[in-house]
Design a protein around this motif. Structure first.
Motif, PDB file in Angstrom:
ATOM      1  N   ASP A 136       0.685  -1.438  -0.032  1.00  0.00           N
ATOM      2  CA  ASP A 136      -0.002  -0.173  -0.092  1.00  0.00           C
ATOM      3  C   ASP A 136       0.953   1.488  -0.107  1.00  0.00           C
ATOM      4  O   ASP A 136       1.729   1.255   0.731  1.00  0.00           O
ATOM      5  N   ILE A 137       0.680   2.125  -1.172  1.00  0.00           N
ATOM      6  CA  ILE A 137       1.570   3.265  -1.097  1.00  0.00           C
ATOM      7  C   ILE A 137       1.256   4.245   0.056  1.00  0.00           C
ATOM      8  O   ILE A 137       2.138   5.379   0.149  1.00  0.00           O
ATOM      9  N   HIS A 138       0.230   4.139   0.631  1.00  0.00           N
ATOM     10  CA  HIS A 138      -0.038   5.052   1.824  1.00  0.00           C
ATOM     11  C   HIS A 138       0.326   4.635   3.236  1.00  0.00           C
ATOM     12  O   HIS A 138       0.366   5.290   4.209  1.00  0.00           O
ATOM     13  N   ALA A 139       0.953   3.349   3.199  1.00  0.00           N
ATOM     14  CA  ALA A 139       1.811   2.781   4.112  1.00  0.00           C
ATOM     15  C   ALA A 139       2.772   3.435   4.452  1.00  0.00           C
ATOM     16  O   ALA A 139       3.755   3.647   3.435  1.00  0.00           O
ATOM     17  N   ASN A 140       3.385   3.834   5.724  1.00  0.00           N
ATOM     18  CA  ASN A 140       4.553   4.280   6.240  1.00  0.00           C
ATOM     19  C   ASN A 140       5.743   3.378   6.059  1.00  0.00           C
ATOM     20  O   ASN A 140       5.963   3.197   7.432  1.00  0.00           O
ATOM     21  N   THR A 141       6.191   2.856   4.958  1.00  0.00           N
ATOM     22  CA  THR A 141       6.691   1.647   5.019  1.00  0.00           C
ATOM     23  C   THR A 141       7.846   1.699   3.804  1.00  0.00           C
ATOM     24  O   THR A 141       7.300   2.011   2.692  1.00  0.00           O
ATOM     25  N   CYS A 142       9.063   1.041   4.077  1.00  0.00           N
ATOM     26  CA  CYS A 142       9.970   1.185   2.896  1.00  0.00           C
ATOM     27  C   CYS A 142       9.713  -0.258   1.956  1.00  0.00           C
ATOM     28  O   CYS A 142       9.532  -1.308   2.563  1.00  0.00           O
ATOM     29  N   ARG A 143       9.418  -0.099   0.692  1.00  0.00           N
ATOM     30  CA  ARG A 143       9.054  -1.087  -0.103  1.00  0.00           C
ATOM     31  C   ARG A 143      10.371  -1.688  -0.948  1.00  0.00           C
ATOM     32  O   ARG A 143      10.149  -2.641  -1.576  1.00  0.00           O
ATOM     33  N   LEU A 144      11.237  -1.184  -0.806  1.00  0.00           N
ATOM     34  CA  LEU A 144      12.615  -1.529  -1.356  1.00  0.00           C
ATOM     35  C   LEU A 144      13.176  -2.594  -0.263  1.00  0.00           C
ATOM     36  O   LEU A 144      13.688  -2.374   0.842  1.00  0.00           O
ATOM     37  N   ALA A 145      13.236  -3.754  -0.742  1.00  0.00           N
ATOM     38  CA  ALA A 145      13.679  -5.067   0.173  1.00  0.00           C
ATOM     39  C   ALA A 145      15.215  -5.497   0.068  1.00  0.00           C
ATOM     40  O   ALA A 145      15.828  -5.743   1.101  1.00  0.00           O
ATOM     41  N   PHE A 146      15.887  -5.543  -1.199  1.00  0.00           N
ATOM     42  CA  PHE A 146      17.391  -6.066  -0.988  1.00  0.00           C
ATOM     43  C   PHE A 146      17.820  -5.354  -2.139  1.00  0.00           C
ATOM     44  O   PHE A 146      17.182  -5.023  -3.178  1.00  0.00           O
ATOM     45  N   HIS A 147      19.139  -5.626  -2.459  1.00  0.00           N
ATOM     46  CA  HIS A 147      19.867  -4.956  -3.555  1.00  0.00           C
ATOM     47  C   HIS A 147      21.100  -5.785  -3.729  1.00  0.00           C
ATOM     48  O   HIS A 147      21.701  -6.625  -2.601  1.00  0.00           O
ATOM     49  N   GLY A 148      21.642  -5.828  -4.862  1.00  0.00           N
ATOM     50  CA  GLY A 148      22.957  -6.707  -4.947  1.00  0.00           C
ATOM     51  C   GLY A 148      23.242  -6.587  -6.341  1.00  0.00           C
ATOM     52  O   GLY A 148      23.113  -5.468  -7.284  1.00  0.00           O
ATOM     53  N   LYS A 149      24.461  -7.449  -6.783  1.00  0.00           N
ATOM     54  CA  LYS A 149      25.043  -7.384  -8.016  1.00  0.00           C
ATOM     55  C   LYS A 149      24.838  -8.468  -8.785  1.00  0.00           C
ATOM     56  O   LYS A 149      24.889  -9.640  -8.311  1.00  0.00           O
ATOM     57  N   MET A 150      24.699  -8.470  -9.975  1.00  0.00           N
ATOM     58  CA  MET A 150      24.260  -9.611 -10.818  1.00  0.00           C
ATOM     59  C   MET A 150      25.783 -10.470 -11.143  1.00  0.00           C
ATOM     60  O   MET A 150      26.795  -9.903 -11.641  1.00  0.00           O
ATOM     61  N   LEU A 151      25.937 -11.612 -10.926  1.00  0.00           N
ATOM     62  CA  LEU A 151      27.220 -12.365 -10.850  1.00  0.00           C
ATOM     63  C   LEU A 151      27.016 -13.358 -12.108  1.00  0.00           C
ATOM     64  O   LEU A 151      28.087 -13.438 -12.829  1.00  0.00           O
ATOM     65  N   GLN A 152      25.883 -13.977 -12.409  1.00  0.00           N
ATOM     66  CA  GLN A 152      25.757 -14.810 -13.455  1.00  0.00           C
ATOM     67  C   GLN A 152      24.383 -14.942 -14.161  1.00  0.00           C
ATOM     68  O   GLN A 152      23.358 -14.843 -13.096  1.00  0.00           O
ATOM     69  N   GLY A 153      24.293 -14.706 -15.402  1.00  0.00           N
ATOM     70  CA  GLY A 153      23.059 -14.632 -16.096  1.00  0.00           C
ATOM     71  C   GLY A 153      22.640 -15.951 -16.483  1.00  0.00           C
ATOM     72  O   GLY A 153      23.824 -16.411 -17.339  1.00  0.00           O
ATOM     73  N   LEU A 154      21.706 -16.491 -16.603  1.00  0.00           N
ATOM     74  CA  LEU A 154      21.251 -17.702 -17.218  1.00  0.00           C
ATOM     75  C   LEU A 154      20.516 -17.459 -18.517  1.00  0.00           C
ATOM     76  O   LEU A 154      19.283 -17.049 -18.511  1.00  0.00           O
ATOM     77  N   GLU A 155      21.287 -17.630 -19.743  1.00  0.00           N
ATOM     78  CA  GLU A 155      20.396 -17.130 -20.900  1.00  0.00           C
ATOM     79  C   GLU A 155      19.573 -18.254 -21.577  1.00  0.00           C
ATOM     80  O   GLU A 155      18.859 -18.003 -22.423  1.00  0.00           O
ATOM     81  N   ASP A 156      20.044 -19.696 -21.379  1.00  0.00           N
ATOM     82  CA  ASP A 156      18.981 -20.877 -21.663  1.00  0.00           C
ATOM     83  C   ASP A 156      17.802 -20.800 -21.097  1.00  0.00           C
ATOM     84  O   ASP A 156      17.803 -20.915 -19.821  1.00  0.00           O
ATOM     85  N   LYS A 157      16.675 -20.692 -21.875  1.00  0.00           N
ATOM     86  CA  LYS A 157      15.474 -20.993 -21.299  1.00  0.00           C
ATOM     87  C   LYS A 157      15.086 -22.308 -20.637  1.00  0.00           C
ATOM     88  O   LYS A 157      14.455 -22.343 -19.593  1.00  0.00           O
ATOM     89  N   ASN A 158      15.896 -23.225 -20.960  1.00  0.00           N
ATOM     90  CA  ASN A 158      15.988 -24.482 -20.214  1.00  0.00           C
ATOM     91  C   ASN A 158      17.106 -24.700 -19.178  1.00  0.00           C
ATOM     92  O   ASN A 158      17.648 -25.684 -18.961  1.00  0.00           O
ATOM     93  N   TYR A 159      17.283 -23.650 -18.525  1.00  0.00           N
ATOM     94  CA  TYR A 159      18.237 -23.524 -17.641  1.00  0.00           C
ATOM     95  C   TYR A 159      18.160 -24.539 -16.509  1.00  0.00           C
ATOM     96  O   TYR A 159      19.216 -25.011 -15.643  1.00  0.00           O
ATOM     97  N   THR A 160      16.709 -24.849 -16.135  1.00  0.00           N
ATOM     98  CA  THR A 160      16.741 -25.879 -15.034  1.00  0.00           C
ATOM     99  C   THR A 160      17.179 -27.039 -15.228  1.00  0.00           C
ATOM    100  O   THR A 160      17.691 -27.708 -14.361  1.00  0.00           O
ATOM    101  N   GLU A 161      17.334 -27.489 -16.644  1.00  0.00           N
ATOM    102  CA  GLU A 161      17.975 -28.832 -16.934  1.00  0.00           C
ATOM    103  C   GLU A 161      19.461 -28.802 -17.176  1.00  0.00           C
ATOM    104  O   GLU A 161      20.121 -29.528 -16.881  1.00  0.00           O
ATOM    105  N   THR A 162      19.756 -27.550 -18.098  1.00  0.00           N
ATOM    106  CA  THR A 162      21.158 -27.436 -18.337  1.00  0.00           C
ATOM    107  C   THR A 162      22.215 -26.765 -17.367  1.00  0.00           C
ATOM    108  O   THR A 162      23.417 -27.054 -17.552  1.00  0.00           O
ATOM    109  N   PHE A 163      21.607 -25.851 -16.709  1.00  0.00           N
ATOM    110  CA  PHE A 163      22.500 -25.223 -15.636  1.00  0.00           C
ATOM    111  C   PHE A 163      22.461 -25.392 -14.267  1.00  0.00           C
ATOM    112  O   PHE A 163      23.587 -25.580 -13.494  1.00  0.00           O
ATOM    113  N   LEU A 164      21.201 -25.611 -13.748  1.00  0.00           N
ATOM    114  CA  LEU A 164      21.083 -25.585 -12.216  1.00  0.00           C
ATOM    115  C   LEU A 164      21.791 -26.696 -11.511  1.00  0.00           C
ATOM    116  O   LEU A 164      22.060 -26.540 -10.472  1.00  0.00           O
TER     117      LEU A 164
END
Length: 529
Positions: free
Chosen positions: A368-396
């Motif tokens: 809720d945008i009217h709630a007095n709370t921070c909506r940003l939860a975490f941040h980081g740096k991308m270390l490895q992008g998985l380009e194969d759409k079948n990454y669950t079988e080929t990469f993970l």
């Protein structure tokens, strides 16, 4: 430097109606076609809906001018400031985050009559993640009663100094201005206040970009106008211009993560977040993991990920709040260890295009945008992008993230010097055969191996290679004898059959521990040597 300008991208961020666009207008000498809310929708709604670009220039400071070796033709040069006017409305946070990634310096615009507001706080969090320099601009000082103006400015300045005290922007300049004296309807003849002082403070940083100046190259963050012959610009949507092969379209990613301390609540594995990667924001599911416990003290690897190591699956991001930290200081007990670095596997609902090692921000934008709370939860740096759409079988399967499993059971009776029967470790319907060969430990000190199932009720046989300790055998034999005696009298009960709580054998427990790798299709159970 000959014929060129040194450029600084300055982000103008703040809560809606704090006067950001008026400030950009007061500072600028040159406006692009996307400046000062020129879009019809912005004019109709009276708010900024997209990034606006404009600029102003000042003579290049002496310390940035080329030395004598550059020759007489180098000239004095110009220091150019490109203002990136960001929206302030809560619903446009995606645009704000996108704009923040191309800025070198942030101007946080505060309505001096209202102070910090919800989106002001979110913009400050974004600034801590995305840039290194901050200037706070206290706008609308003309709305303060003249006789109380300076006292009110001093009071708000102290409040802002306190707000910045625990951030990396501690000690940042705070400048009072009136970007549009009299408000939006006032005549243009009204002279803005404090603008020259603000420009004086801003001469202190540098970056590179061309603006209305012929250039032969450009880099990330530059604002460019490109003329393409025989091309209808109406056919072009917002996208990314880049060097070939510098961007990749990915379906998932491994990122280093840090929780934003202002976010309330835990970061749960399997939860969905709004993930901002580059200039896109998509929904994504997250899985957190950490180093193995014996690696918690290892120094973080900032820009690489080691696929040769094993990692521990976490049900949520491991974090210690300030209350826990204070309790640890007061307690005489050993302080619990926390990993110096944690990671997450992000799986996107739709592919995103982004550069390597880019900034990643996870948010809960459905809050809720009217709630007095921070909506940003975490941040980081991308270390490895998985380009194969079948990454669950080929990469993970290459990602060695494991869960620690632990089961407890009881010794029921002894068979001989090297064998016992166990129970309560498995359910009746469990296929015990898949556990055959795994090591177990008895609370009496012996180690054994699950040899086979025993009967149909989930019991099993354990072989003790080094034999039972005499005391253990005596304990178990005594218990078995008591049960048989009761059985001979005909008064054995169901409780006796399973060893009652008072029986000594009840205190000889069996523990089974093993690893199970999250992405192992065979779901194998692995034990340490």
């Amino acid at each position: 430097m000959a014929g060129r300008r040194v450029n600084v991208n300055v982000g103008v961020l703040g809560h809606i109606d704090s006067g950001k666009t008026a400030l950009a207008r007061a500072l600028s000498t040159t406006a692009s076609t996307a400046a000062f809310d020129k879009q019809p929708q912005s004019r109709e709604r009276g708010i900024t809906l997209d990034l606006g670009f404009s600029c102003f220039s000042v003579p290049l400071p002496a310390r940035l001018r080329p030395g004598p070796e550059a020759g007489a033709g180098a000239g004095a040069g110009q220091l150019q400031f490109t203002l990136v006017d960001c929206p302030g409305h809560a619903s446009l946070i995606r645009t704000i985050i996108g704009g923040a990634q191309i800025i070198d310096l942030m101007m946080l615009v505060i309505d001096v009559t209202k102070g910090m507001q919800t989106q002001s706080a979110e913009c400050l969090v974004i600034g801590q993640i995305a840039c290194q320099k901050l200037i706070v601009v206290l706008n609308k000082i003309d709305l303060l009663a003249e006789e109380k103006r300076q006292a009110a400015i001093d009071k708000m300045t102290k409040k802002m100094q306190k707000t910045l005290e625990n951030t990396k922007f501690r000690g940042s300049p705070i400048i009072p201005v009136a970007a549009k004296p009299g408000g939006p309807e006032a005549p243009e003849t009204e002279t803005p206040q404090g603008i020259s002082e603000l420009i004086e403070v801003v001469k202190k940083v540098k970056s590179m970009q061309m603006f209305h100046t012929p250039v032969t190259s450009a880099m990330q963050g530059d604002r460019l106008g490109i003329c393409v012959t025989q091309f209808d610009p109406k056919l072009l949507e917002r996208g990314l211009a880049c060097t070939p092969e510098s961007l990749h379209t990915i379906h998932a990613a491994i990122v280093s993560v840090k929780k934003i301390p202002y976010f309330r609540g835990a970061l749960q594995t399997k939860a969905k977040f709004h993930i901002t990667v580059g200039h896109e924001t998509v929904m994504g599911r997250v899985m957190f993991f950490s180093p193995a416990p014996d690696q918690f003290d290892c120094e973080p690897l900032e820009e690489t990920f080691d696929f040769g190591k094993e990692y521990l699956y976490q049900e949520q991001y491991l974090s210690k709040d300030s209350t826990t930290a204070e309790e640890d200081k007061k307690s005489d007990q050993p302080v619990e260890k926390w990993p110096k670095q944690q990671w997450a596997l992000l799986e996107f609902e739709k592919p995103v295009t982004c550069p390597k090692l880019c900034l990643v921000i996870g948010s809960k934008l459905d809050t809720d945008i009217h709630a007095n709370t921070c909506r940003l939860a975490f941040h980081g740096k991308m270390l490895q992008g998985l380009e194969d759409k079948n990454y669950t079988e080929t990469f993970l399967p290459k990602l060695k993230v494991y869960k620690l499993k632990h089961k407890e059971g009881l010794v029921e009776r002894v068979i001989d010097d090297c064998s016992v029967i166990g129970r309560s470790l498995f359910k009746k319907e469990t296929n015990i055969q898949i556990f055959v060969g795994l090591k177990v430990h008895l609370s009496s000190g012996e180690s054994g191996i699950i040899e086979s199932g025993f009967g149909q009720s989930g019991k099993f046989k354990i072989r003790i290679p080094d034999g039972l300790n005499p005391d253990t055998k005596k304990l178990l034999t005594t218990t078995t004898t008591k049960k048989r005696a009761k059985a001979g009298k005909g008064d054995v009960t169901r409780e006796d059959e399973g060893c009652s709580k008072g029986d000594p054998a009840q205190h000889i427990s069996i523990s089974l521990s093993f690893k199970r790798y999250v992405f192992d299709a065979q779901k194998r159970m692995v034990q340490s040597p």
